[in-house]
Design an enzyme around this catalytic site. Structure first.
Site, short mmCIF file in Angstrom:
data_model
loop_
_atom_site.label_atom_id
_atom_site.label_comp_id
_atom_site.label_asym_id
_atom_site.label_seq_id
_atom_site.Cartn_x
_atom_site.Cartn_y
_atom_site.Cartn_z
N ASP A 369 35.60 33.61 38.13
CA ASP A 369 34.60 34.60 37.71
C ASP A 369 33.29 33.95 37.24
O ASP A 369 33.30 32.89 36.64
CB ASP A 369 35.23 35.37 36.52
CG ASP A 369 34.51 36.65 36.23
OD1 ASP A 369 33.48 36.91 36.83
OD2 ASP A 369 35.03 37.41 35.38
N TRP A 479 41.97 37.75 44.39
CA TRP A 479 41.57 39.18 44.38
C TRP A 479 42.06 39.78 43.07
O TRP A 479 43.23 40.07 42.91
CB TRP A 479 42.20 39.89 45.57
CG TRP A 479 41.82 41.33 45.73
CD1 TRP A 479 42.04 42.34 44.85
CD2 TRP A 479 41.19 41.92 46.87
NE1 TRP A 479 41.57 43.52 45.35
CE2 TRP A 479 41.05 43.31 46.60
CE3 TRP A 479 40.73 41.43 48.10
CZ2 TRP A 479 40.47 44.19 47.52
CZ3 TRP A 479 40.15 42.31 49.00
CH2 TRP A 479 40.02 43.66 48.70
N ASP A 536 53.63 43.12 42.78
CA ASP A 536 54.59 44.01 43.44
C ASP A 536 54.65 43.70 44.93
O ASP A 536 53.79 42.99 45.47
CB ASP A 536 54.19 45.48 43.19
CG ASP A 536 52.77 45.77 43.64
OD1 ASP A 536 52.49 45.67 44.84
OD2 ASP A 536 51.91 46.08 42.77
N GLU A 616 46.71 10.73 31.21
CA GLU A 616 47.04 12.12 31.62
C GLU A 616 46.82 12.31 33.12
O GLU A 616 47.61 12.95 33.80
CB GLU A 616 46.16 13.12 30.84
CG GLU A 616 46.58 13.25 29.39
CD GLU A 616 45.59 14.10 28.58
OE1 GLU A 616 46.05 14.89 27.74
OE2 GLU A 616 44.36 13.97 28.79
C1 GLA Z 1 41.55 37.81 34.95
C2 GLA Z 1 42.37 36.76 35.67
C3 GLA Z 1 42.01 35.40 35.18
C4 GLA Z 1 40.54 35.15 35.42
C5 GLA Z 1 39.73 36.23 34.73
C6 GLA Z 1 38.26 36.10 35.11
O1 GLA Z 1 41.89 37.90 33.62
O2 GLA Z 1 43.74 37.02 35.51
O3 GLA Z 1 42.78 34.42 35.81
O4 GLA Z 1 40.30 35.14 36.80
O5 GLA Z 1 40.17 37.53 35.11
O6 GLA Z 1 37.52 37.10 34.52
#
Ligand code: GLA
Length: 747
Positions: A369, A479, A536, A616
């Site tokens: 996002d 998506w 689902d 790590e």
């Molecule tokens: C949802 C998804 C996260 C991330 C956020 C971004 O919560 O499950 O993994 O992609 O949106 O806003």
């Protein structure tokens, strides 16, 4: 032939390798359910099990006249009707042209054909003519002319029976369908537990098991999506069922919207389960001749406990529901920048992560996002699927090319179904948002839902997404869908059709997914809804994997992934290693353990590699190598829940075994430390008794590992985990079983 019809008795026997499903078009045309259980070889008519009795206040169909022993109120039905004297959970309710509510369906005709029926516009299992047959039974209400076609698909080797139905308005008047379930299953006793998977955001699919009680108990969703809160998969099992033994009936709806799973125990202790679209917020107008197709439900029965039931679903989903290039192809190990940067990134930061990712062996960078519109927080921008080049500091193509040059694939996040008030899209098309005129609505995460019942809205989103996808080499889409629906309204539908919106929305979603997955067959789609809010079988038809939960805490994930594994194959579970302390819980867990848990799924990372130490990174390097080695086993092998996370609070363990029962992987996570602890012994499953296996440097027989068990080392730190390869050793003179001999692999 998987479906046998006896013309003399009117009995239908649907035969799978280990099960029989039986029904009968009997007296007065009522379609009675007779049996679902262990396979009956001889096709005997089990209607003798229905004891006819005069039961007060259980009336009789008129044709039975004064025979008080013929009553729909306790006879097992194949598709129960409202208003015809069966007072139990109904499968169908209508409002007929004359305003009455009665529907009384009788057998009319049937058709048996090889292969699998299809449900245009809806997800459905598929298979070839050699794998099984289909049956279509037409029922009709003689007074109104309304018809219901019941569809049955019989996947012989998989012990799967699918059901769906179509309502056809064969009357002269407009008819309203108030409720139409996909499946109805009557069982002639109530000594059963109801197993279902409830939850919330960040804690999906928690298993709950309760004995059935008289009256109704149900789970469902009226949120527009299948939801975090209940999953469209339930199990009815006998009171003593365990992983290894006991009757289990599974019912899974391949649908991503509102659903209801309702179980009722009646006056004579019989059980009925119905499952389908939730009747709340649902009513569908059918003009004369119009049809309504209801989603598919997938049933499976076994008397060999949960483990075998899960195996049936895993195999059926993998081989007969997942589609496209990625269904069986090795999925790239990815790094997603969400928990690494949230909204605070630019192109250079992503390239930095990609460079480090390449260095440890990761194969794809996913930009989450925040890359589009004006979106530096979750308050704005949804709907504006135009790249924010000012934020990235480059074009999308430049960024993707840069990532590709490093040798990584590139993936991208979309939330296509949403709109923010604070967006250019809202300025241009305020009416595209679902909102009841005169009401302000309900805001969730500062966003509203687009009216996906509308073709023009979907066409716009398709075009906007295509522009992005065509502009650069994008090989993966996450998506997302981040709110529950309410205040449901479509400006494009007349008042009497507002009850159709939730279903039309899901059909619209499937339509867009179908178009995009067809247009971009090389793109791997991952479903997501705030994690696993739409986990689902409907979504899996389009997206072969789904982000399992926004909770990436390895210890919480033990329960989430445990519950998910009952119905869904492990490869469908998107699962990532994230940073410590965990962002959702604040818990500290060893990096190794985070790897162990994330490996029970489609694997990846969700952290800022640029902040990790060399030590790590070395752990990550070896995790990636290991996952690549086990990828096929995890995605295509059999999965066994061994112990925990509920019954045993000291250790949760699971295991993968290939279809040849030769090689496997054992995984365990210590969930509680104790002083002076008792030995931790875990019994393995699914091996060949007399085969020898090397585990952790020692040689054991299959029977020793399965019946004696494996002794785990004394744990040394909190949340320590163990991963052991199980390596079958070829022995001279001993034939290792071939896959077809050793298991019921479907393909
Ligand atoms: C949802 C998804 C996260 C991330 C956020 C971004 O919560 O499950 O993994 O992609 O949106 O806003």
């Amino acid at each position: 032939m998987a479906i046998i019809y006896n013309e003399t008795t009117g009995v239908f026997n649907l035969q799978t390798e280990h099960t029989t499903y039986q029904m009968k078009a009997g007296e007065f045309g009522f379609l009675l359910h007779l049996y679902y259980g262990e396979r009956l070889e001889d096709g005997s008519d089990l209607s003798y099990l229905i004891q006819r009795a005069d039961r007060g206040f259980s009336g009789n169909p008129y044709e039975a006249r004064y025979d008080r022993t013929f009553s729909l109120d306790y006879f097992p039905q194949e598709y129960s009707c409202f208003g015809n004297g069966d007072y139990r959970a109904d499968s169908i309710q209508t409002v007929n042209g004359d305003g009455s509510n009665v529907i009384d369906l009788r057998y009319c005709s049937h058709r048996i054909h090889p292969g699998k029926y299809t449900l245009p516009g809806l997800p459905a299992m598929f298979w070839g003519e050699d794998d099984g047959d289909s049956l279509e039974i037409t029922l009709k209400d003689p007074v109104t002319g309304i018809q219901v076609i019941l569809y049955y698909g019989v996947l012989e080797k998989g012990d799967i029976i699918t059901r769906a139905c179509k309502v056809i308005n064969g009357s002269k008047d407009r008819t309203e369908v108030r409720k139409a379930m996909s499946v109805c299953l009557d069982i002639n006793h109530n000594q059963l537990d109801f197993v279902h998977f409830y939850g919330r955001h960040c804690m999906e699919r928690q298993m709950e098991r309760t004995p059935l009680h008289h009256g109704k108990q149900s789970v469902g969703s009226v949120r527009g999506t299948s939801s975090h809160h209940h999953n469209p998969f339930i199990i009815l099992c006998d009171r003593h069922a365990t992983e290894e033994r006991g009757d289990c009936y599974g019912m899974m709806l391949l649908y991503s919207g509102c659903f209801l799973a309702e179980v009722e125990v009646d006056q004579i202790h019989q059980t009925r389960a119905v499952m389908g679209i939730h009747p709340d917020q649902f009513s569908f107008q059918l003009e004369p001749g119009e049809k309504l197709v209801l989603p598919e439900a997938v049933m499976s029965y076994t008397r060999k406990g949960f483990s075998n039931l899960s195996k049936n679903y895993h195999d059926a989903i993998r081989n007969h529901l997942l589609r496209g290039e990625w269904a069986h192809k090795r999925r790239p190990i990815l790094i997603n920048n969400w928990e690494a940067t949230y909204f605070d990134f630019d192109g250079e930061k992503l390239l930095q992560i990609a460079r480090d990712a390449k260095d440890v062996g990761i194969e794809m960078l996913v930009m989450d996002d925040g890359w589009f519109g004006e979106r530096d927080s979750d308050d704005s921008g949804l709907g504006d699927w135009q790249v924010n080049e000012a934020k990235l500091g480059c074009t999308l193509k430049e960024l993707v090319d840069g990532v590709n040059r490093l040798g990584l694939k590139f993936g991208i996040w979309f939330e296509p179904e949403m709109i923010c008030e604070n967006s250019r899209l809202y300025q241009a098309h305020p009416d595209w948002m679902m909102r009841v005129p005169g009401r302000k609505g309900n805001i969730a995460r500062a966003q509203f839902v687009l009216d996906f019942t509308r073709r023009d809205v979907r066409a716009y989103i398709e075009e906007a997404m295509s522009k992005v996808l065509d502009s650069a080499n994008i090989e993966y889409i996450k998506w997302d869908m981040n709110r529950s629906m309410c205040n449901i309204f479509s400006a494009a539908l007349p008042p009497e059709r507002q009850g159709e919106i939730c279903h039309r929305y899901v059909l619209g979603l499937y339509d867009l997914l179908e178009r995009l997955t067809t247009k971009y067959p090389y793109i791997l789609f991952e479903g997501c809804s705030g994690g696993g809010g739409r986990f689902d079988g409907g979504m899996l038809y389009y997206t072969p994997q789904i982000w399992c939960s926004d909770d990436t805490d390895a210890i919480e994930r033990l329960k989430i992934q445990y519950g998910t594994s009952f119905g869904y194959p492990i490869g469908a579970v998107g699962s990532h290693v994230s940073a410590c302390p965990n962002h959702q819980t604040g818990r500290l867990t060893p990096l190794e353990t985070r790897g162990t848990v994330a490996m029970a799924g489609s694997f990846g990372y969700e952290l800022d590699l640029t902040k990790m130490t060399e030590e790590e990174k070395n752990i990550i390097r070896s995790q990636i190598e290991e996952y690549k080695k086990y990828d096929e086993l995890i995605h295509e092998g059999d999965y066994y829940r061994l112990c925990g996370p509920y019954g045993n609070d000291r250790v949760t363990a699971w295991q993968f075994v290939d279809k040849e029962k030769k090689n496997g992987l054992f995984c365990a996570v210590i969930t509680r430390l104790q002083a002076n602890p008792a030995p931790l012994i875990v019994k393995l499953k699914g091996l060949q008794k007399d085969m020898r296996y090397e585990v952790n440097g020692k040689i054991y027989s299959g029977s020793a590992l399965m019946y004696g068990g494996m002794l785990l080392p004394v744990p040394k730190e909190e949340y320590e985990s163990f991963r052991y390869e199980i390596k079958g050793i070829e022995q001279e003179g001993r034939t290792v079983l071939s896959p077809s001999e050793s298991c019921s692999r479907i393909r």
